[in-house]
Design a protein around this motif. Structure first.
Motif, PDB file in Angstrom:
ATOM      1  N   PHE A 226       0.942  -1.516   0.130  1.00 57.68           N
ATOM      2  CA  PHE A 226      -0.403  -0.211   0.026  1.00 57.68           C
ATOM      3  C   PHE A 226       0.911   1.736  -0.078  1.00 57.68           C
ATOM      4  CE2 PHE A 226       0.466  -1.858   4.371  1.00 57.68           C
ATOM      5  CZ  PHE A 226       0.873  -0.605   5.391  1.00 57.68           C
ATOM      6  N   HIS A 227       2.051   0.902  -0.262  1.00 61.30           N
ATOM      7  CA  HIS A 227       2.918   2.341  -0.280  1.00 61.30           C
ATOM      8  C   HIS A 227       3.151   3.060  -0.993  1.00 61.30           C
ATOM      9  CE1 HIS A 227       4.334   0.466   2.950  1.00 61.30           C
ATOM     10  NE2 HIS A 227       4.586   1.572   3.943  1.00 61.30           N
ATOM     11  N   LYS A 228       2.680   4.575  -1.702  1.00 62.06           N
ATOM     12  CA  LYS A 228       3.048   5.419  -2.770  1.00 62.06           C
ATOM     13  C   LYS A 228       4.071   5.880  -3.181  1.00 62.06           C
ATOM     14  CE  LYS A 228      -1.732   4.428  -2.174  1.00 62.06           C
ATOM     15  NZ  LYS A 228      -2.407   3.328  -3.614  1.00 62.06           N
ATOM     16  N   HIS A 229       4.754   5.191  -3.594  1.00 65.30           N
ATOM     17  CA  HIS A 229       6.003   5.477  -4.840  1.00 65.30           C
ATOM     18  C   HIS A 229       6.687   7.159  -4.535  1.00 65.30           C
ATOM     19  CE1 HIS A 229       6.946   1.461  -3.425  1.00 65.30           C
ATOM     20  NE2 HIS A 229       6.516   1.566  -4.487  1.00 65.30           N
ATOM     21  N   LEU A 230       7.157   7.931  -4.282  1.00 66.07           N
ATOM     22  CA  LEU A 230       7.727   9.008  -4.812  1.00 66.07           C
ATOM     23  C   LEU A 230       7.948   9.403  -6.295  1.00 66.07           C
ATOM     24  CD1 LEU A 230       9.746  10.888  -2.032  1.00 66.07           C
ATOM     25  CD2 LEU A 230       7.363  10.446  -2.644  1.00 66.07           C
ATOM     26  N   ASN A 231       8.074  10.209  -6.875  1.00 67.67           N
ATOM     27  CA  ASN A 231       7.992  10.217  -8.235  1.00 67.67           C
ATOM     28  C   ASN A 231       9.638  10.585  -8.335  1.00 67.67           C
ATOM     29  OD1 ASN A 231       8.975  12.460  -8.300  1.00 67.67           O
ATOM     30  ND2 ASN A 231       6.434  13.878  -7.941  1.00 67.67           N
ATOM     31  N   GLU A 232      10.571  10.496  -9.209  1.00 67.13           N
ATOM     32  CA  GLU A 232      11.858  10.334  -9.828  1.00 67.13           C
ATOM     33  C   GLU A 232      12.058  11.360  -8.988  1.00 67.13           C
ATOM     34  OE1 GLU A 232      13.486   9.116 -13.132  1.00 67.13           O
ATOM     35  OE2 GLU A 232      12.785   7.483 -13.262  1.00 67.13           O
ATOM     36  N   ASP A 233      11.535  12.651  -9.453  1.00 66.08           N
ATOM     37  CA  ASP A 233      12.517  14.412  -8.671  1.00 66.08           C
ATOM     38  C   ASP A 233      12.673  14.304  -6.835  1.00 66.08           C
ATOM     39  OD1 ASP A 233      13.367  15.065 -11.526  1.00 66.08           O
ATOM     40  OD2 ASP A 233      10.373  16.108 -11.407  1.00 66.08           O
ATOM     41  N   ASP A 234      10.950  13.460  -7.380  1.00 65.57           N
ATOM     42  CA  ASP A 234      10.946  13.988  -5.178  1.00 65.57           C
ATOM     43  C   ASP A 234      12.004  12.446  -4.720  1.00 65.57           C
ATOM     44  OD1 ASP A 234       9.678  15.947  -4.895  1.00 65.57           O
ATOM     45  OD2 ASP A 234       7.607  14.770  -5.178  1.00 65.57           O
ATOM     46  N   ARG A 235      12.556  11.817  -5.215  1.00 68.61           N
ATOM     47  CA  ARG A 235      14.045  10.907  -4.772  1.00 68.61           C
ATOM     48  C   ARG A 235      14.236  11.115  -4.957  1.00 68.61           C
ATOM     49  NH1 ARG A 235      13.032   8.598  -1.626  1.00 68.61           N
ATOM     50  NH2 ARG A 235      10.550   7.163  -1.757  1.00 68.61           N
ATOM     51  N   ILE A 236      15.167  11.983  -5.888  1.00 68.53           N
ATOM     52  CA  ILE A 236      16.476  12.572  -6.340  1.00 68.53           C
ATOM     53  C   ILE A 236      16.757  13.897  -4.988  1.00 68.53           C
ATOM     54  CG2 ILE A 236      17.710  14.097  -7.397  1.00 68.53           C
ATOM     55  CD1 ILE A 236      16.278  12.800  -9.510  1.00 68.53           C
ATOM     56  N   LYS A 237      16.049  14.432  -4.551  1.00 68.23           N
ATOM     57  CA  LYS A 237      15.910  15.531  -3.685  1.00 68.23           C
ATOM     58  C   LYS A 237      15.918  14.671  -2.132  1.00 68.23           C
ATOM     59  CE  LYS A 237      12.366  18.795  -5.709  1.00 68.23           C
ATOM     60  NZ  LYS A 237      11.624  19.411  -5.554  1.00 68.23           N
ATOM     61  N   GLN A 238      15.135  13.268  -2.156  1.00 65.38           N
ATOM     62  CA  GLN A 238      15.336  12.720  -0.692  1.00 65.38           C
ATOM     63  C   GLN A 238      16.886  12.761  -0.554  1.00 65.38           C
ATOM     64  OE1 GLN A 238      13.539  12.496   1.440  1.00 65.38           O
ATOM     65  NE2 GLN A 238      12.625  14.372   0.400  1.00 65.38           N
ATOM     66  N   ALA A 239      18.065  12.014  -1.755  1.00 70.62           N
ATOM     67  CA  ALA A 239      18.464  11.113  -2.054  1.00 70.62           C
ATOM     68  C   ALA A 239      20.667  12.190  -1.386  1.00 70.62           C
ATOM     69  CB  ALA A 239      18.958  10.819  -3.297  1.00 70.62           C
ATOM     70  N   ALA A 240      19.408  13.776  -2.302  1.00 71.19           N
ATOM     71  CA  ALA A 240      20.547  14.880  -2.207  1.00 71.19           C
ATOM     72  C   ALA A 240      20.333  15.434  -0.786  1.00 71.19           C
ATOM     73  CB  ALA A 240      19.873  15.587  -2.667  1.00 71.19           C
TER      74      ALA A 240
END
Length: 500
Positions: A30-44
């Motif tokens: 049931f987890h909704k994955h973040l889009n790539e742009d938001d995932r990049i920010k999390q990695a940042a």
């Protein structure tokens, strides 16, 4: 690593779990994955912290923080930030065999050791890892890696849980011919039948099995080693045998007479019955995974029942979530230990493992459905009340520790209506018949004995052990770490050296 100012510019964003009322209608993840742009920010947000505790696996006061696999977390977070997904995945796969498993079910020891968490929220390492491996499958990076040269050596792995799969994966890539024996009808061990589908969808395990088979690993399911095939036969056929059968002896509840009382089950048997019913009904092939088409009586049902679960750990929580999806009338989770504090105490500083209250998905759902947290702390079941061999209620009592001994608190007895009692009180070592057939010694903890925790050779020539069967009940990430370490020792035994 990452963006030098990323941890100051971006806040932690976790994946949305969706509304409780919607997600409990099925057994889908049931987890909704973040889009790539938001995932990049999390990695940042990953800091250039100099000494990355996230990958250290340091033991402090008897508990470990940091990744037992020593994943190169800052490196692949930086590659995600740069958009170099394939290279990021290659760095992750250097240390982790199955990020699709740990990215779903690991309690993220890495995040507890993240230095960013001392001033802000920790980096979303767990979700970043899952993003990488799923991106790898999506983009076709996860191709079969078939050894160019075979060693001529044959290895049997008994048990296909995470440790056995890690052993098989490592030794196959080294060029040895590996056959994995599994007594259940499907591989995965507790990954398949001990963890519910909404936490780890079973297609993920099937996908990995197909990849490993393409790489040369042979799986023989529905073969109970020690019964269907004897140890002597395996030792004759193979150059080495690895025992990785898990710690599947459930801890009994003293107050429960399971033989003569209907309605009492071990948690793993309950969870397994649900997963088997889902698979048998063909629900895995549907968009919504439900029990709608499951045959009546094909699983242990909690529908319209008052359920009491003994045990406050992950398995107990999985039972809570599963019972809610069945349609239970009520769910109560009993825990012997005191309720942890909401925030760290002064005596539990970073980077120690945080001994704080965790409200997992099952408890969240119980709060949403029943209006209150299902957990009752410092309590145990004193007596099971039954009639005509069927459970009706349980009598509980408050407990406390007095000079290190657990004692009852007088005058605190209470009665809970109970139609279904699930025992999720942990495990007490391996089931002995496999160990006895191979003639390996068992420890006082009922695990296969070795000379040292970091040694995987048993007292029997050619026989090794790994995972929960070796270390006792533990986490998936530790099982994989054990499997990797065991595989190296097997390789050294077979070849006289190892470059693994």
């Amino acid at each position: 690593m990452g963006k030098s100012t990323g941890f100051m510019e971006y806040k932690r964003v976790d994946e949305n779990s969706g509304a409780v009322k919607d997600r409990i209608k099925n057994f889908n993840e049931f987890h909704k994955h973040l889009n790539e742009d938001d995932r990049i920010k999390q990695a940042a947000r990953c800091m250039d912290c100099g000494v990355p505790m996230c990958q250290a696996a340091i033991r402090l006061k008897g508990m470990v923080t940091g990744c037992p696999l020593h994943n190169l977390i800052p490196e692949w977070n930086d590659e995600i930030y740069q958009g170099h997904y394939e290279h990021a995945l290659s760095r992750l796969l250097k240390t982790s065999n199955f990020p699709e498993f740990t990215g779903r079910v690991c309690p993220a020891l890495c995040e507890k050791a993240c230095i960013c968490g001392t001033v802000e929220d920790a980096v979303t390492i767990h979700n970043n890892e899952l993003f990488l491996i799923e991106k790898g499958f999506e983009e076709g990076y996860m191709k079969p890696r078939i050894p160019a040269i075979r060693s001529g050596k044959k290895v049997a792995v008994v048990g296909s849980g995470p440790s056995g799969l890690a052993v098989a994966d490592q030794l196959n890539r080294r060029g040895h011919s590996v056959t994995v024996y599994e007594r259940d009808d499907r591989i995965g061990g507790l990954l398949m039948y001990g963890i519910p589908n909404m936490k780890l969808q079973k297609e993920v395990i099937i996908r990995r099995q197909k990849l490993m088979e393409a790489e040369g690993v042979v799986f023989r399911t529905s073969v109970d080693v020690g019964v269907d095939i004897k140890a002597a036969d395996l030792l004759k056929e193979y150059d080495a045998v690895v025992l990785s059968c898990g710690a599947k002896n459930p801890r009994p509840l003293a107050a429960a007479d399971m033989k003569n009382t209907k309605g009492i089950y071990y948690a793993v048997d309950f969870l397994k019955s649900t997963t088997k019913a889902i698979i048998a009904s063909g629900a895995l092939l549907q968009d919504k995974v439900t029990l709608t088409n499951a045959k009546e009586g094909s699983y242990i049902s909690a529908k319209d029942k008052n359920v009491v679960i003994v045990g406050g750990g992950d398995t107990g929580n999985d039972c809570v979530g599963t019972c809610i999806r069945h349609g239970a009338s009520s769910v109560t989770q009993i825990e012997m230990m005191p309720c942890p504090p909401v925030e760290r105490s002064a005596s539990n500083p970073w980077p120690e493992w945080p001994k704080v209250l965790k409200t997992d998905y099952g408890q969240e759902e119980a709060i949403g459905v029943y209006g209150h947290d299902p957990r009752i702390y410092e309590t145990t079941v004193k007596e099971v009340i039954s009639k005509n061999g069927k459970i009706l209620a349980v009598k509980t009592v408050k407990v406390k520790f007095d000079n290190g001994k657990l004692v009852e608190v007088p005058g605190t007895e209470s009665t809970l209506k109970c139609d279904l009692l699930l025992i999720a009180a942990g495990f007490i070592g391996c089931q002995e018949y496999v160990a006895k057939d191979f003639g390996v010694a068992l420890s006082k903890r009922n695990t296969v004995a070795t000379s040292d925790p970091d040694v995987y050779t048993t007292g029997v020539k050619k026989v090794f052990t790994a995972g929960d069967m070796h270390r006792g009940q533990s986490l998936v990430v530790w099982a994989i770490a054990e499997g990797r370490a065991c595989a190296k020792q097997v390789d050294e035994y077979l070849m006289g050296y190892s470059n693994m």
